[in-house]
Design a protein around this motif. Sequence first.
Motif, PDB file in Angstrom:
ATOM      1  N   VAL A   6     -31.178  33.082 -34.915  1.00 41.81           N
ATOM      2  CA  VAL A   6     -32.406  32.407 -34.481  1.00 41.81           C
ATOM      3  C   VAL A   6     -33.001  31.598 -35.624  1.00 41.81           C
ATOM      4  O   VAL A   6     -33.458  30.462 -35.434  1.00 41.81           O
ATOM      5  N   ARG A   7     -32.986  32.156 -36.827  1.00 41.67           N
ATOM      6  CA  ARG A   7     -33.499  31.420 -37.988  1.00 41.67           C
ATOM      7  C   ARG A   7     -32.667  30.169 -38.241  1.00 41.67           C
ATOM      8  O   ARG A   7     -33.213  29.092 -38.528  1.00 41.67           O
ATOM      9  N   ARG A   8     -31.341  30.296 -38.155  1.00 40.03           N
ATOM     10  CA  ARG A   8     -30.455  29.153 -38.371  1.00 40.03           C
ATOM     11  C   ARG A   8     -30.691  28.062 -37.336  1.00 40.03           C
ATOM     12  O   ARG A   8     -30.781  26.871 -37.658  1.00 40.03           O
ATOM     13  N   ALA A   9     -30.787  28.476 -36.072  1.00 42.20           N
ATOM     14  CA  ALA A   9     -30.989  27.510 -34.994  1.00 42.20           C
ATOM     15  C   ALA A   9     -32.324  26.796 -35.144  1.00 42.20           C
ATOM     16  O   ALA A   9     -32.424  25.575 -34.942  1.00 42.20           O
ATOM     17  N   THR A  10     -33.361  27.547 -35.495  1.00 37.26           N
ATOM     18  CA  THR A  10     -34.685  26.963 -35.679  1.00 37.26           C
ATOM     19  C   THR A  10     -34.684  25.946 -36.809  1.00 37.26           C
ATOM     20  O   THR A  10     -35.222  24.836 -36.667  1.00 37.26           O
ATOM     21  N   ALA A  11     -34.078  26.300 -37.929  1.00 39.04           N
ATOM     22  CA  ALA A  11     -34.034  25.400 -39.082  1.00 39.04           C
ATOM     23  C   ALA A  11     -33.237  24.136 -38.761  1.00 39.04           C
ATOM     24  O   ALA A  11     -33.614  23.021 -39.177  1.00 39.04           O
ATOM     25  N   PHE A  12     -32.137  24.293 -38.022  1.00 39.13           N
ATOM     26  CA  PHE A  12     -31.310  23.133 -37.681  1.00 39.13           C
ATOM     27  C   PHE A  12     -32.073  22.180 -36.767  1.00 39.13           C
ATOM     28  O   PHE A  12     -32.077  20.961 -36.987  1.00 39.13           O
ATOM     29  N   VAL A  13     -32.741  22.722 -35.747  1.00 35.61           N
ATOM     30  CA  VAL A  13     -33.511  21.875 -34.829  1.00 35.61           C
ATOM     31  C   VAL A  13     -34.613  21.139 -35.589  1.00 35.61           C
ATOM     32  O   VAL A  13     -34.837  19.934 -35.389  1.00 35.61           O
ATOM     33  N   LYS A  14     -35.305  21.846 -36.471  1.00 32.03           N
ATOM     34  CA  LYS A  14     -36.389  21.224 -37.237  1.00 32.03           C
ATOM     35  C   LYS A  14     -35.868  20.081 -38.103  1.00 32.03           C
ATOM     36  O   LYS A  14     -36.471  19.009 -38.188  1.00 32.03           O
ATOM     37  N   LYS A  15     -34.719  20.301 -38.740  1.00 29.10           N
ATOM     38  CA  LYS A  15     -34.113  19.266 -39.573  1.00 29.10           C
ATOM     39  C   LYS A  15     -33.750  18.035 -38.734  1.00 29.10           C
ATOM     40  O   LYS A  15     -33.962  16.889 -39.166  1.00 29.10           O
ATOM     41  N   CYS A  16     -33.243  18.270 -37.543  1.00 34.14           N
ATOM     42  CA  CYS A  16     -32.873  17.164 -36.650  1.00 34.14           C
ATOM     43  C   CYS A  16     -34.100  16.390 -36.173  1.00 34.14           C
ATOM     44  O   CYS A  16     -34.073  15.155 -36.066  1.00 34.14           O
ATOM     45  N   ILE A  17     -35.177  17.115 -35.873  1.00 34.87           N
ATOM     46  CA  ILE A  17     -36.405  16.448 -35.440  1.00 34.87           C
ATOM     47  C   ILE A  17     -36.952  15.575 -36.563  1.00 34.87           C
ATOM     48  O   ILE A  17     -37.343  14.412 -36.344  1.00 34.87           O
ATOM     49  N   ARG A  18     -36.981  16.128 -37.769  1.00 43.43           N
ATOM     50  CA  ARG A  18     -37.511  15.364 -38.914  1.00 43.43           C
ATOM     51  C   ARG A  18     -36.720  14.073 -39.115  1.00 43.43           C
ATOM     52  O   ARG A  18     -37.292  12.998 -39.327  1.00 43.43           O
ATOM     53  N   ARG A  19     -35.399  14.164 -39.056  1.00 41.61           N
ATOM     54  CA  ARG A  19     -34.563  12.974 -39.255  1.00 41.61           C
ATOM     55  C   ARG A  19     -34.739  11.979 -38.116  1.00 41.61           C
ATOM     56  O   ARG A  19     -34.738  10.755 -38.344  1.00 41.61           O
ATOM     57  N   SER A  20     -34.927  12.463 -36.906  1.00 42.58           N
ATOM     58  CA  SER A  20     -35.139  11.575 -35.762  1.00 42.58           C
ATOM     59  C   SER A  20     -36.442  10.802 -35.909  1.00 42.58           C
ATOM     60  O   SER A  20     -36.530   9.629 -35.524  1.00 42.58           O
ATOM     61  N   ILE A  21     -37.463  11.463 -36.459  1.00 45.32           N
ATOM     62  CA  ILE A  21     -38.733  10.784 -36.715  1.00 45.32           C
ATOM     63  C   ILE A  21     -38.537   9.702 -37.780  1.00 45.32           C
ATOM     64  O   ILE A  21     -39.039   8.575 -37.648  1.00 45.32           O
ATOM     65  N   GLU A  22     -37.792  10.032 -38.830  1.00 45.26           N
ATOM     66  CA  GLU A  22     -37.536   9.060 -39.906  1.00 45.26           C
ATOM     67  C   GLU A  22     -36.822   7.823 -39.372  1.00 45.26           C
ATOM     68  O   GLU A  22     -37.085   6.694 -39.808  1.00 45.26           O
ATOM     69  N   LEU A  23     -35.919   8.011 -38.430  1.00 48.22           N
ATOM     70  CA  LEU A  23     -35.156   6.898 -37.852  1.00 48.22           C
ATOM     71  C   LEU A  23     -35.870   6.235 -36.679  1.00 48.22           C
ATOM     72  O   LEU A  23     -35.332   5.312 -36.062  1.00 48.22           O
ATOM     73  N   ASN A  24     -37.067   6.742 -36.348  1.00 49.53           N
ATOM     74  CA  ASN A  24     -37.857   6.195 -35.238  1.00 49.53           C
ATOM     75  C   ASN A  24     -37.087   6.248 -33.917  1.00 49.53           C
ATOM     76  O   ASN A  24     -37.121   5.307 -33.118  1.00 49.53           O
ATOM     77  N   ILE A  25     -36.381   7.355 -33.689  1.00 44.37           N
ATOM     78  CA  ILE A  25     -35.637   7.554 -32.450  1.00 44.37           C
ATOM     79  C   ILE A  25     -36.626   7.840 -31.324  1.00 44.37           C
ATOM     80  O   ILE A  25     -37.494   8.707 -31.466  1.00 44.37           O
ATOM     81  N   PRO A  26     -36.563   7.141 -30.190  1.00 41.08           N
ATOM     82  CA  PRO A  26     -37.466   7.446 -29.078  1.00 41.08           C
ATOM     83  C   PRO A  26     -37.332   8.901 -28.637  1.00 41.08           C
ATOM     84  O   PRO A  26     -36.236   9.471 -28.669  1.00 41.08           O
ATOM     85  N   LYS A  27     -38.433   9.491 -28.234  1.00 43.84           N
ATOM     86  CA  LYS A  27     -38.419  10.904 -27.845  1.00 43.84           C
ATOM     87  C   LYS A  27     -37.441  11.184 -26.706  1.00 43.84           C
ATOM     88  O   LYS A  27     -36.815  12.251 -26.651  1.00 43.84           O
TER      89      LYS A  27
END
Length: 279
Positions: A242-263
């Motif tokens: 659960v910790r691994r999955a949570t950290a991975f999702v958070k990392k992906c969200i942060r990068r998506s924001i940086e790239l201005n990916i539409p929600k």
Amino acid sequence: MIDHNRQKKIAVINDLSGFGRCSLAVSVPIISALKIQCCPVPTSVFSNHTGFPDFFFEDYTDKMQPYIDQWKALGLEFDGIQTGFLGSERQIEIVKRFISDFRTARTTVVIDPVMGDHGKPYATYTPELCQAMKQLVGYADILTPNLTEACILTDTPFHEGHWTMRELIRLAKLLEAQGPEKIVITGVPQKTYVSNLVYEKGRRAKLLRTLRIGNERSGTGDVFSSIVAADAVNRVPFEKSVRRATAFVKKCIRRSIELNIPKTDGVCFEEFLATLRTS
């Protein structure tokens, strides 16, 4: 007879969306990156998911059982079975039959009861469909509901604001009574944090907190549950998973924001697939 069962396999029963990074389009690469063969069972086909204003859709329900029957003929066995969004009571019955037919002593069943969010069931979820999903929960070894879904499955009134540890543990115990021994209740809001309750039968429950970043995006639940399913087959301890999955999702969200990916376009998990490890 040819042996097709020399490699770990997970059967994933979910819809296929060609664009929007959710469902099978997420599960196949993530489970594969964790060195497990992912075998999809499509429930329906979408050009892009339903978060877009328009989409092509084809129901696959009538084709599911003949599709599955071919797997029986091949003698396939699965180390894991993962389910996602199911759109009808008939699909749930097919899934129950699938689990009964393919489950062995080594099979871990992970059910993500995709039913609703923000305190309400999705528009397609009738009371009858909710009852059918409650029955399917009894087949789970691991259950991954969000807070709304945990409330629906236990007939618990949903409320905004702070949820106490006592309330969350009560939800988990009610879910455990339905069958699953491992439960993670995701998306519990706590001011600037979002938390996941990790509950394992016979062990002390834990609330894992992480700082909230950005807004909700399509497919993050599929990313999360796919990592949990693959980790279960790879014998990764549940809390660590659960910790691994949570950290991975958070990392992906942060990068998506940086790239201005539409929600609507989900998270750019592809950039981090190489960072996933089997333990």
